[in-house]
Enzyme design. Structure first.
Site, PDB file in Angstrom:
ATOM      1  N   ARG A 101      16.944   2.035 -22.672  1.00  0.00           N
ATOM      2  CA  ARG A 101      15.584   2.122 -22.123  1.00  0.00           C
ATOM      3  C   ARG A 101      15.165   3.586 -21.894  1.00  0.00           C
ATOM      4  O   ARG A 101      14.002   3.895 -21.805  1.00  0.00           O
ATOM      5  CB  ARG A 101      15.502   1.375 -20.779  1.00  0.00           C
ATOM      6  CG  ARG A 101      15.626  -0.115 -20.909  1.00  0.00           C
ATOM      7  CD  ARG A 101      15.713  -0.804 -19.553  1.00  0.00           C
ATOM      8  NE  ARG A 101      14.719  -0.393 -18.583  1.00  0.00           N
ATOM      9  CZ  ARG A 101      13.440  -0.780 -18.594  1.00  0.00           C
ATOM     10  NH1 ARG A 101      13.039  -1.591 -19.532  1.00  0.00           N
ATOM     11  NH2 ARG A 101      12.612  -0.366 -17.678  1.00  0.00           N
ATOM     12  N   TYR A 113      14.405  -8.896 -18.515  1.00  0.00           N
ATOM     13  CA  TYR A 113      13.772  -7.721 -17.927  1.00  0.00           C
ATOM     14  C   TYR A 113      12.499  -7.487 -18.732  1.00  0.00           C
ATOM     15  O   TYR A 113      12.560  -7.348 -19.943  1.00  0.00           O
ATOM     16  CB  TYR A 113      14.687  -6.498 -18.049  1.00  0.00           C
ATOM     17  CG  TYR A 113      14.065  -5.291 -17.400  1.00  0.00           C
ATOM     18  CD1 TYR A 113      14.391  -4.953 -16.098  1.00  0.00           C
ATOM     19  CD2 TYR A 113      13.116  -4.532 -18.062  1.00  0.00           C
ATOM     20  CE1 TYR A 113      13.787  -3.888 -15.477  1.00  0.00           C
ATOM     21  CE2 TYR A 113      12.501  -3.463 -17.444  1.00  0.00           C
ATOM     22  CZ  TYR A 113      12.844  -3.144 -16.159  1.00  0.00           C
ATOM     23  OH  TYR A 113      12.236  -2.098 -15.538  1.00  0.00           O
TER      24      TYR A 113
HETATM   25  N1  UDP Z   1      19.454   5.322 -15.514  1.00  0.00           N
HETATM   26  C1  UDP Z   1      20.396   6.276 -15.220  1.00  0.00           C
HETATM   27  N2  UDP Z   1      20.024   7.371 -14.508  1.00  0.00           N
HETATM   28  C2  UDP Z   1      18.760   7.570 -14.089  1.00  0.00           C
HETATM   29  C3  UDP Z   1      17.785   6.597 -14.400  1.00  0.00           C
HETATM   30  C4  UDP Z   1      18.169   5.492 -15.106  1.00  0.00           C
HETATM   31  O1  UDP Z   1      21.561   6.125 -15.573  1.00  0.00           O
HETATM   32  O2  UDP Z   1      18.483   8.594 -13.434  1.00  0.00           O
HETATM   33  C5  UDP Z   1      19.882   4.129 -16.270  1.00  0.00           C
HETATM   34  C6  UDP Z   1      20.329   2.988 -15.360  1.00  0.00           C
HETATM   35  O3  UDP Z   1      21.400   2.332 -16.013  1.00  0.00           O
HETATM   36  C7  UDP Z   1      19.133   2.080 -15.325  1.00  0.00           C
HETATM   37  C8  UDP Z   1      18.567   2.245 -16.718  1.00  0.00           C
HETATM   38  O4  UDP Z   1      18.819   3.614 -17.046  1.00  0.00           O
HETATM   39  O5  UDP Z   1      19.503   0.747 -15.060  1.00  0.00           O
HETATM   40  C9  UDP Z   1      17.080   1.962 -16.824  1.00  0.00           C
HETATM   41  O6  UDP Z   1      16.402   2.804 -15.922  1.00  0.00           O
HETATM   42  P1  UDP Z   1      14.880   2.666 -15.580  1.00  0.00           P
HETATM   43  O7  UDP Z   1      14.528   3.740 -14.643  1.00  0.00           O
HETATM   44  O8  UDP Z   1      14.098   2.568 -16.862  1.00  0.00           O
HETATM   45  O9  UDP Z   1      14.858   1.262 -14.877  1.00  0.00           O
HETATM   46  P2  UDP Z   1      13.747   0.588 -13.983  1.00  0.00           P
HETATM   47  O10 UDP Z   1      12.806   1.636 -13.536  1.00  0.00           O
HETATM   48  O11 UDP Z   1      13.106  -0.382 -14.843  1.00  0.00           O
HETATM   49  O12 UDP Z   1      14.518   0.016 -12.884  1.00  0.00           O
END
Ligand code: UDP
Length: 369
Positions: free
Chosen positions: A168, A343
């Site tokens: 993502r 998701y």
């Molecule tokens: N992630 C990470 N570090 C960060 C931000 C995200 O490792 O600083 C990883 C983490 O595994 C997360 C995934 O990327 O579950 C997706 O992040 P995102 O922020 O897109 O998720 P959302 O905002 O949808 O919760």
């Protein structure tokens, strides 16, 4: 008697309500909560639009979705550019030349490429998130910006998580901090709740109302956007989710963190990110500021709000059974994040609603002919 009962007044339910109402159907919408909008719900507090259930940013490459949302509101030109803090040092996200220059002291894409290549652990077929992340960005980024954050967010070891989660996040060899690659991006100028109010205009809405047989009998057809396992009485067991807990604090300072979203990638802080809501709107003139701390939490089907589906083998197998059961139900259609156990970004949710609406209308038309 209603044509359609919609269970859940979140983005999926409201979009369905709007589309069905516009095609002349009589619609009843119910929701367990005391407000509409589901997790996209926003509230105005001291001149600041507060995202009550975490940051929601519309980003899409689908012009149909973008045009549709723009019929309800105007969007600002917000660009999501979060910062990750590890051991007190800020790094730009998504992984881009700003991140690489800070991590490796490089200035050009070829220098960055060299550092990443030296750090990568190649893996032809990554079977889990750790293998995938190491093969994409290498050990240093994985250890500083991914491993601890991800384990905190999901509550399990990265080797037990599916590889897709990490894809993502874009990886970009330019100095571009936009978290998304999409054509359109923004935040509704007056918050999300206004959009939902407009979507539901002309429908009968009942809040704090759980789904019951009695309500089901009042409609010819049901669109169900609650948890699919709950609908079937957990007959194949409960699906796992990750939940969240939010703590919202008002600060007397005008500007606390200088960004809308800051991720904390250290394991020892309980929260994953902090949202400073006023930065979603650069024209916000509030004298104080409101921050929300987002804590990942375990999930109990009977008392917590489900947020992230945990799409591992076990849950996907259980969901497949519920899906088969759902397909045998003639007048009930499932959708949205909870109804389809996926998701979903906001645009995916709207696209799913467009698709279901077209299916329902086609069937209806066949019957009416
Ligand atoms: N992630 C990470 N570090 C960060 C931000 C995200 O490792 O600083 C990883 C983490 O595994 C997360 C995934 O990327 O579950 C997706 O992040 P995102 O922020 O897109 O998720 P959302 O905002 O949808 O919760």
């Amino acid at each position: 008697m209603y044509d359609v009962l919609i269970v859940g007044a979140g983005l999926f339910g409201c979009t369905m309500a709007d589309l069905l109402k516009k095609s002349g159907r009589k619609v009843l919408v119910i929701d367990k909560r005391s407000h509409i909008g589901g997790n996209c719900y926003t509230e105005e507090i001291n001149g600041i639009t507060v995202h009550k259930y975490g940051a929601h940013i519309v980003h899409t490459s689908d012009s149909r979705v973008w045009k549709y949302l723009n019929t309800f509101t105007e969007f600002n030109r917000f660009t999501h550019a979060p910062v990750a803090v590890y051991h007190g040092k800020p790094y730009n996200l998504p992984f881009n030349m700003n991140t690489f220059s800070r991590l490796y002291g490089v200035t050009t894409p070829s220098q960055a490429e060299e550092c990443i290549q030296a750090d990568i652990v190649p893996c032809a077929e990554p079977k889990n998130l750790e293998e995938k992340a190491l093969s994409l960005v290498g050990r240093r980024i994985y250890e500083k910006l991914i491993k601890e954050y991800t384990e905190k967010q999901w509550g399990v070891d990265c080797r037990e998580l599916p590889p897709e989660i990490i894809t993502r996040l874009p990886l970009r060899m330019t100095y571009d901090n936009d978290y998304f690659n999409d054509e359109y991006e923004g935040i509704p100028k007056y918050g999300y709740t206004e959009i939902f109010q407009k979507m539901l205009y002309g429908c009968h809405v009942m809040l704090e109302t759980p789904f019951t047989e009695e309500l089901a009998n009042q409609a010819k057809l049901i669109v169900y956007s609650g948890s699919i396992d709950e609908y079937f009485g957990y007959c194949y067991g409960a699906l796992d989710y990750r939940s969240l807990r939010f703590e919202t604090v008002e600060f007397l300072e005008k500007n606390v963190q200088g960004a809308a979203v800051v991720n904390y990638t250290d394991a020892d802080l309980g929260f994953t990110r902090t949202i400073e809501h006023k930065h979603f709107d650069r024209h916000c003139e509030a004298e104080t500021s409101i921050l929300t701390y987002e804590y990942p939490a375990s999930y109990d089907a009977f008392k917590d709000i489900p947020y992230y589906p945990i799409n591992n083998e076990r849950n996907n197998a259980i969901y497949a059974k519920y899906k088969a059961l759902a397909e045998s139900c003639k007048n009930v259609f499932f959708g949205g994040r909870l109804g389809s156990y996926r998701y979903l970004d906001m645009d995916d949710t709207i696209m799913d609603a467009f698709e279901l609406f077209e299916r329902i209308e086609a069937e209806w038309m066949k019957k009416e002919e």
